[in-house]
Enzyme design. Structure first.
Site, PDB file in Angstrom:
ATOM      1  N   THR A  91     -12.497  -3.428   2.396  1.00 53.27           N
ATOM      2  CA  THR A  91     -12.976  -2.535   1.329  1.00 53.27           C
ATOM      3  C   THR A  91     -14.339  -3.009   0.838  1.00 53.27           C
ATOM      4  O   THR A  91     -14.512  -4.190   0.524  1.00 53.27           O
ATOM      5  CB  THR A  91     -11.929  -2.521   0.195  1.00 53.27           C
ATOM      6  OG1 THR A  91     -10.814  -1.758   0.646  1.00 53.27           O
ATOM      7  CG2 THR A  91     -12.477  -1.900  -1.080  1.00 53.27           C
ATOM      8  N   HIS A 103      -1.590   2.016   6.133  1.00 53.55           N
ATOM      9  CA  HIS A 103      -1.695   0.773   5.346  1.00 53.55           C
ATOM     10  C   HIS A 103      -0.368   0.549   4.627  1.00 53.55           C
ATOM     11  O   HIS A 103      -0.101   1.152   3.589  1.00 53.55           O
ATOM     12  CB  HIS A 103      -2.841   0.890   4.350  1.00 53.55           C
ATOM     13  CG  HIS A 103      -3.251  -0.410   3.711  1.00 53.55           C
ATOM     14  ND1 HIS A 103      -2.486  -1.551   3.776  1.00 53.55           N
ATOM     15  CD2 HIS A 103      -4.361  -0.755   2.999  1.00 53.55           C
ATOM     16  CE1 HIS A 103      -3.112  -2.539   3.128  1.00 53.55           C
ATOM     17  NE2 HIS A 103      -4.252  -2.072   2.649  1.00 53.55           N
ATOM     18  N   ASN A 147      -0.363  -5.583   1.867  1.00 58.04           N
ATOM     19  CA  ASN A 147      -1.195  -6.025   0.737  1.00 58.04           C
ATOM     20  C   ASN A 147      -0.820  -5.461  -0.623  1.00 58.04           C
ATOM     21  O   ASN A 147      -1.670  -5.281  -1.496  1.00 58.04           O
ATOM     22  CB  ASN A 147      -2.677  -5.770   1.049  1.00 58.04           C
ATOM     23  CG  ASN A 147      -3.125  -6.539   2.273  1.00 58.04           C
ATOM     24  OD1 ASN A 147      -2.400  -7.398   2.750  1.00 58.04           O
ATOM     25  ND2 ASN A 147      -4.290  -6.235   2.793  1.00 58.04           N
ATOM     26  N   TYR A 156       0.293  -2.500  -1.648  1.00 57.42           N
ATOM     27  CA  TYR A 156       0.058  -1.098  -2.003  1.00 57.42           C
ATOM     28  C   TYR A 156       1.346  -0.277  -1.869  1.00 57.42           C
ATOM     29  O   TYR A 156       2.415  -0.828  -1.625  1.00 57.42           O
ATOM     30  CB  TYR A 156      -1.109  -0.551  -1.168  1.00 57.42           C
ATOM     31  CG  TYR A 156      -2.388  -1.298  -1.496  1.00 57.42           C
ATOM     32  CD1 TYR A 156      -2.974  -1.194  -2.755  1.00 57.42           C
ATOM     33  CD2 TYR A 156      -2.960  -2.174  -0.581  1.00 57.42           C
ATOM     34  CE1 TYR A 156      -4.119  -1.916  -3.088  1.00 57.42           C
ATOM     35  CE2 TYR A 156      -4.105  -2.904  -0.905  1.00 57.42           C
ATOM     36  CZ  TYR A 156      -4.684  -2.764  -2.155  1.00 57.42           C
ATOM     37  OH  TYR A 156      -5.803  -3.487  -2.495  1.00 57.42           O
ATOM     38  N   ARG A 163      -0.099  -1.339   9.518  1.00 56.26           N
ATOM     39  CA  ARG A 163      -0.395  -2.711   9.086  1.00 56.26           C
ATOM     40  C   ARG A 163       0.685  -3.201   8.137  1.00 56.26           C
ATOM     41  O   ARG A 163       1.041  -2.509   7.178  1.00 56.26           O
ATOM     42  CB  ARG A 163      -1.759  -2.775   8.400  1.00 56.26           C
ATOM     43  CG  ARG A 163      -2.242  -4.202   8.204  1.00 56.26           C
ATOM     44  CD  ARG A 163      -3.673  -4.260   7.725  1.00 56.26           C
ATOM     45  NE  ARG A 163      -4.315  -5.485   8.186  1.00 56.26           N
ATOM     46  CZ  ARG A 163      -5.219  -6.167   7.478  1.00 56.26           C
ATOM     47  NH1 ARG A 163      -5.615  -5.734   6.291  1.00 56.26           N
ATOM     48  NH2 ARG A 163      -5.750  -7.272   7.958  1.00 56.26           N
ATOM     49  N   ASN A 179      -1.889  -8.714  -4.554  1.00 56.96           N
ATOM     50  CA  ASN A 179      -1.527  -7.663  -5.504  1.00 56.96           C
ATOM     51  C   ASN A 179      -0.121  -7.848  -6.074  1.00 56.96           C
ATOM     52  O   ASN A 179       0.601  -6.878  -6.324  1.00 56.96           O
ATOM     53  CB  ASN A 179      -1.707  -6.275  -4.874  1.00 56.96           C
ATOM     54  CG  ASN A 179      -3.170  -5.923  -4.725  1.00 56.96           C
ATOM     55  OD1 ASN A 179      -3.937  -6.058  -5.670  1.00 56.96           O
ATOM     56  ND2 ASN A 179      -3.580  -5.499  -3.535  1.00 56.96           N
ATOM     57  N   GLY A 193     -11.539  -9.643   9.714  1.00 53.89           N
ATOM     58  CA  GLY A 193     -12.070  -8.874   8.588  1.00 53.89           C
ATOM     59  C   GLY A 193     -13.336  -9.498   8.062  1.00 53.89           C
ATOM     60  O   GLY A 193     -14.450  -9.105   8.408  1.00 53.89           O
TER      61      GLY A 193
HETATM   62  C1  8OZ Z   1      -9.898  -6.191  -1.555  1.00 52.33           C
HETATM   63  C2  8OZ Z   1     -10.418  -5.401  -2.558  1.00 52.33           C
HETATM   64  C3  8OZ Z   1     -10.007  -4.092  -2.653  1.00 52.33           C
HETATM   65  C4  8OZ Z   1      -9.083  -3.575  -1.761  1.00 52.33           C
HETATM   66  C5  8OZ Z   1      -6.501  -4.654   0.812  1.00 52.33           C
HETATM   67  C6  8OZ Z   1      -7.609  -2.557   0.554  1.00 52.33           C
HETATM   68  O1  8OZ Z   1      -6.292  -5.796   0.405  1.00 52.33           O
HETATM   69  C7  8OZ Z   1      -7.570  -3.822   0.210  1.00 52.33           C
HETATM   70  C8  8OZ Z   1      -8.552  -4.383  -0.748  1.00 52.33           C
HETATM   71  C9  8OZ Z   1      -8.980  -5.701  -0.667  1.00 52.33           C
HETATM   72  O2  8OZ Z   1      -5.827  -4.168   1.724  1.00 52.33           O
END
Ligand code: 8OZ
Length: 373
Positions: free
Chosen positions: A25, A183, A186, A188, A235, A243, A331
């Site tokens: 990102t 995705h 991480n 989300y 992924r 997070n 990355g």
């Molecule tokens: C860092 C900052 C903002 C988003 C991820 C999409 O960790 C991100 C992300 C990483 O998958």
């Protein structure tokens, strides 16, 4: 012996090397619109002889509700599709291939970024102890705590599944992407449903492993139906703390997820090993990645096995040579080294990106990193 520089057929994707640019990102898509600068950035990394055999784009929001940071791109509108066309054309002109990473952030968002200033959505009304990136009234970007989310009603979930499928169609049929990556990592939305730390639901989408994996599997099947399974990857990050996500027992959870994914015939499985962008082994979160891969293969999963997190040239070559992985994604290294493949081949030292220019801004720290002479 197979090398990093050998080609690979992954589903419908004829890849020219085993080197993948992982999603990163960068917050340069002003107004959530992909632009010409982004086309330049991706094209710089797209030549498989010097850069990536496959690029996985930065996270691309599937819907306005899926946005969790300022100036990340989307793929729900006609204008966004038009913006992406210049990116995919530039990548193809350089001889490369590019997948769109389909992204819904769930609770990792802020009321400032949500339609109508509403609360972000999540499996359960539990706030994540993490930060998201917003702009203040002066247009200055900063990281602020994520907002408290509201719990999604079960009758809203088919709409989210549909949003993923439509975004996948937009990406491949309209915007010219070669593939999509779901995705599910991480911390989300899809991982929030998977893991016990974020999912306290008592309906068909919470509780046991089958229920917590239901949304991820419905999304993956819908996306595969929409664009063809050979153009779909996913992924996963079994033990990342990114997070503020945690699961009480990740090994059986991911064994089940991979066994269910196996018959779908996806192009690739993309595994974040350990803590995203951090240690590859986490003391209090043990996980056996090789066992997860075996479970996938034993269940008939044929696609490419892509590994990520902290690989250098030697580790990547060893992973490919031993067959532990089919693809290795990088990355952070691709940020400051657009010609990463050339440098891996030469075993030249890695250049670290400038942390001040990772998120937001424009050319500086984005399109101005040189290739080796
Ligand atoms: C860092 C900052 C903002 C988003 C991820 C999409 O960790 C991100 C992300 C990483 O998958």
């Amino acid at each position: 012996m197979t090398s990093l520089f050998d080609p690979l057929q992954a589903g419908a994707l004829a890849l020219k090397s085993r080197i993948v640019m992982a999603p990163v990102t960068r917050n340069r898509a002003r107004g959530n619109l992909p632009n010409a600068l982004m086309a330049t950035y991706y094209a710089q990394r797209a030549n498989p002889a010097t850069g990536a055999g496959l690029i996985v784009s930065e996270g691309v929001a599937i819907s306005p509700q899926g946005v969790g940071y300022a100036d990340v791109p989307g793929v729900w509108s006609t204008a966004q599709i038009e913006g992406w066309k210049q990116v995919t054309a530039a990548v193809h002109k350089a001889g490369g291939a590019i997948a769109a990473q389909l992204w819904h952030v769930g609770r990792i968002s802020h009321t400032n970024l949500q339609p109508g200033g509403q609360a972000p959505v999540a499996p359960s009304p539990i706030a994540a102890n993490t930060r998201t990136y917003v702009f203040d009234a002066q247009g200055q970007g900063s990281f602020v705590p994520a907002s408290a989310p509201r719990e999604l009603r079960q009758d809203e979930l088919p709409g989210i599944v549909r949003d993923y499928a439509v975004a996948a169609e937009n990406a491949i049929k309209s915007a010219g992407f070669d593939a999509v990556e779901i995705h599910a990592a991480n911390g989300y939305l899809l991982e929030q449903f998977l893991k016990t730390g974020a999912n306290h639901r008592r309906d068909d989408y919470g509780g046991d492993i089958e229920n917590r994996a239901r949304l991820l599997l419905e999304v993956t099947r819908a996306v595969a139906d929409a664009v063809g399974r050979g153009r779909v990857g996913i992924r996963l990050s079994p033990v990342t703390p990114a997070n503020d996500i945690v699961d009480a027992d990740p090994q059986p959870l991911y064994t089940y997820v991979l066994q269910q994914l196996a018959p779908l015939g996806l192009a690739f499985i993309h595994m974040v090993e350990g803590a995203t962008g951090g240690p590859r082994v986490i003391d209090d979160r043990p996980f056996d990645c090789a066992a997860a891969k075996s479970a996938y293969r034993l269940a008939g999963g044929h696609g490419a096995w892509m590994v990520n997190n902290g690989y250098d040239a030697q580790m990547a070559e060893a992973a490919i040579a031993s067959g532990a992985a089919d693809l290795v994604s990088f990355g952070r290294p691709f940020i400051a080294m657009p010609d990463l493949a050339a440098r891996l081949k030469a075993h030249s030292p890695f250049v670290q990106p400038d942390p001040a220019t990772l998120y937001g801004g424009w050319e500086k720290g984005y399109t101005d990193y040189p290739a080796l002479g």
